[in-house]
Scaffold this motif. Structure first.
Motif, PDB file in Angstrom:
ATOM      1  N   SER A 179     -47.947   6.934  14.437  1.00 23.89           N
ATOM      2  CA  SER A 179     -49.095   7.657  13.890  1.00 23.89           C
ATOM      3  C   SER A 179     -49.681   8.604  14.926  1.00 23.89           C
ATOM      4  O   SER A 179     -49.474   8.437  16.129  1.00 23.89           O
ATOM      5  N   VAL A 180     -50.405   9.608  14.442  1.00 24.46           N
ATOM      6  CA  VAL A 180     -51.117  10.544  15.307  1.00 24.46           C
ATOM      7  C   VAL A 180     -52.479   9.932  15.611  1.00 24.46           C
ATOM      8  O   VAL A 180     -53.269   9.691  14.694  1.00 24.46           O
ATOM      9  N   THR A 181     -52.755   9.679  16.870  1.00 27.80           N
ATOM     10  CA  THR A 181     -54.005   9.015  17.246  1.00 27.80           C
ATOM     11  C   THR A 181     -54.935   9.901  18.061  1.00 27.80           C
ATOM     12  O   THR A 181     -56.149   9.740  18.013  1.00 27.80           O
ATOM     13  N   GLU A 182     -54.369  10.848  18.843  1.00 27.85           N
ATOM     14  CA  GLU A 182     -55.193  11.697  19.687  1.00 27.85           C
ATOM     15  C   GLU A 182     -55.577  12.979  18.962  1.00 27.85           C
ATOM     16  O   GLU A 182     -54.766  13.553  18.223  1.00 27.85           O
ATOM     17  N   ALA A 183     -56.812  13.421  19.174  1.00 30.60           N
ATOM     18  CA  ALA A 183     -57.298  14.613  18.484  1.00 30.60           C
ATOM     19  C   ALA A 183     -56.493  15.856  18.838  1.00 30.60           C
ATOM     20  O   ALA A 183     -56.353  16.772  18.022  1.00 30.60           O
ATOM     21  N   ALA A 184     -55.943  15.906  20.046  1.00 31.39           N
ATOM     22  CA  ALA A 184     -55.211  17.088  20.488  1.00 31.39           C
ATOM     23  C   ALA A 184     -53.754  17.080  20.051  1.00 31.39           C
ATOM     24  O   ALA A 184     -53.062  18.087  20.174  1.00 31.39           O
ATOM     25  N   ASP A 185     -53.257  15.942  19.543  1.00 33.06           N
ATOM     26  CA  ASP A 185     -51.854  15.847  19.153  1.00 33.06           C
ATOM     27  C   ASP A 185     -51.628  16.342  17.735  1.00 33.06           C
ATOM     28  O   ASP A 185     -52.493  16.202  16.855  1.00 33.06           O
ATOM     29  N   THR A 186     -50.447  16.893  17.520  1.00 31.91           N
ATOM     30  CA  THR A 186     -50.068  17.357  16.173  1.00 31.91           C
ATOM     31  C   THR A 186     -48.741  16.760  15.740  1.00 31.91           C
ATOM     32  O   THR A 186     -48.161  17.213  14.753  1.00 31.91           O
ATOM     33  N   ASP A 187     -48.249  15.769  16.458  1.00 31.30           N
ATOM     34  CA  ASP A 187     -46.983  15.154  16.062  1.00 31.30           C
ATOM     35  C   ASP A 187     -46.959  13.695  16.473  1.00 31.30           C
ATOM     36  O   ASP A 187     -47.778  13.234  17.269  1.00 31.30           O
ATOM     37  N   ALA A 188     -46.022  12.961  15.906  1.00 35.65           N
ATOM     38  CA  ALA A 188     -45.823  11.551  16.235  1.00 35.65           C
ATOM     39  C   ALA A 188     -44.406  11.180  15.820  1.00 35.65           C
ATOM     40  O   ALA A 188     -43.784  11.861  15.001  1.00 35.65           O
ATOM     41  N   TYR A 189     -43.900  10.112  16.398  1.00 40.09           N
ATOM     42  CA  TYR A 189     -42.584   9.627  15.994  1.00 40.09           C
ATOM     43  C   TYR A 189     -42.570   8.113  16.060  1.00 40.09           C
ATOM     44  O   TYR A 189     -43.447   7.484  16.663  1.00 40.09           O
ATOM     45  N   THR A 190     -41.550   7.516  15.431  1.00 43.43           N
ATOM     46  CA  THR A 190     -41.455   6.066  15.335  1.00 43.43           C
ATOM     47  C   THR A 190     -40.462   5.535  16.361  1.00 43.43           C
ATOM     48  O   THR A 190     -39.673   6.283  16.919  1.00 43.43           O
ATOM     49  N   PRO A 191     -40.468   4.215  16.585  1.00 42.31           N
ATOM     50  CA  PRO A 191     -39.351   3.600  17.306  1.00 42.31           C
ATOM     51  C   PRO A 191     -38.076   3.736  16.468  1.00 42.31           C
ATOM     52  O   PRO A 191     -38.101   4.145  15.314  1.00 42.31           O
ATOM     53  N   MET A 192     -36.943   3.349  17.057  1.00 39.74           N
ATOM     54  CA  MET A 192     -35.651   3.559  16.407  1.00 39.74           C
ATOM     55  C   MET A 192     -35.220   2.386  15.531  1.00 39.74           C
ATOM     56  O   MET A 192     -35.687   1.261  15.691  1.00 39.74           O
ATOM     57  N   VAL A 193     -34.319   2.702  14.573  1.00 39.47           N
ATOM     58  CA  VAL A 193     -33.597   1.694  13.798  1.00 39.47           C
ATOM     59  C   VAL A 193     -32.112   1.965  13.990  1.00 39.47           C
ATOM     60  O   VAL A 193     -31.684   3.115  14.114  1.00 39.47           O
TER      61      VAL A 193
END
Length: 321
Positions: free
Chosen positions: A284-298
């Motif tokens: 999830s995107v948690t920081e106000a300055a961030d515009t991206d997020a990614y998950t751990p791998m499967v």
């Protein structure tokens, strides 16, 4: 847009200008430091140092950033070259200053004059050395010390002889080691009592490229950036747009794993990756300055088996097909 901290005041002007150019490229691209790390193959920690002016990026990182932001790499490298020369000059000056500061002062024995100090006839120290032509405490010339050359009994001469002996021995040892290495081809034999290497887990590949730290089932639940599976090792195999947010399935054939990524996102947006036989992973995107997020791998053998979904903070949802 991220708000950058002020660059260090001691930076060379050319290095400062180049660091500012890197910041402008990242701002213009809309990428966060996480995304820059993922797309260039250089770690988030490294990019934080490059963009803060604490470290000059290598040429490879500069070219990778140009490609990730759609910038002409030739032009960016042309700006990097004078900054690299300025950085090298600064490092060389710093190393010389540090080395000079570490040179210990020559310590003399009680009664010995300090280096460079004028000798005074008749001092107790001169009388003890008995050097030819020096005046003893009684005003007489003292004979050379018996059993050795003039000055042989002085502490500084003894220290010099011990240093020369040590260096000669060290050089001899290095020569012996070098000859042994050449004769054996650089390969040693295991001792009879040495423990055998620990076996790799069943899911890990035994032939991973340098920098890649997991393979197959071993990658499940782990960070693709930290495991070396992102950057040039990965590609997007499925995408979807939900509102203005882009959601992707990222797949690394080398690692045999997939993960989900969202860009142009906002705080509160979450992303999820799922695949048959593997537990779902979320980010999830948690920081106000961030515009991206990614998950751990499967772990997946076929990228088509992985699906990425996004849930926006507004409640809107969408998935890749």
């Amino acid at each position: 847009m991220p708000r950058w901290k002020a660059l260090p005041e001691e930076l060379d002007p050319q290095v400062r200008e180049f660091a500012g150019q890197l910041r402008r490229l990242v701002d213009h691209s809309g990428l966060s430091v996480f995304a820059v790390a993922d797309r260039t193959g250089y770690s988030k920690t490294s990019w934080e140092r490059y963009l803060a002016g604490r470290l000059l990026p290598p040429k490879g990182a500069v070219v990778a950033l140009a490609e990730a932001t759609g910038t002409d790499p030739v032009r960016l490298v042309a700006l990097w070259e004078p900054a690299e020369r300025a950085w090298s000059r600064t490092e060389m000056h710093h190393d010389m200053t540090t080395q000079a500061a570490r040179i210990p002062e020559v310590r003399t024995a009680p009664g010995e004059p300090q280096p460079g100090a004028a000798r005074t006839p008749g001092t107790a120290g001169e009388a003890r050395t008995g050097l030819p032509g020096t005046v003893g405490s009684a005003g007489e010339f003292g004979p050379p010390t018996a059993g050795g050359p003039p000055g042989a009994g002085r502490p500084d001469a003894q220290r010099r002889r011990r240093l020369v002996t040590f260096l000669a021995g060290l050089a001899g040892a290095l020569v012996v080691i070098g000859v042994a290495f050449l004769l054996t081809g650089g390969e040693g034999k295991e001792s009879a009592g040495a423990p055998a290497p620990a076996p790799t887990s069943a899911g890990a590949s035994t032939n991973l490229p340098a920098g890649v730290r997991c393979g197959g089932a071993d990658c499940t639940g782990k960070d693709p950036e930290k495991m070396g599976c992102g950057g040039t090792q990965a590609r997007s195999t499925a995408t979807a747009t939900v509102g203005t947010t882009l959601v992707e399935v990222r797949y690394s054939r080398t690692c045999g794993a997939a993960w989900a990524r969202i860009t142009r996102a906002a705080p509160g947006d979450t992303v999820e990756v799922s695949a048959s036989g593997s537990a779902r992973q979320t980010g999830s995107v948690t920081e106000a300055a961030d515009t991206d997020a990614y998950t751990p791998m499967v772990s997946v053998k076929d990228p088509a088996a992985a699906k990425a979904c996004v849930t926006l903070a507004s409640g809107r949802k969408g998935c890749t097909k």
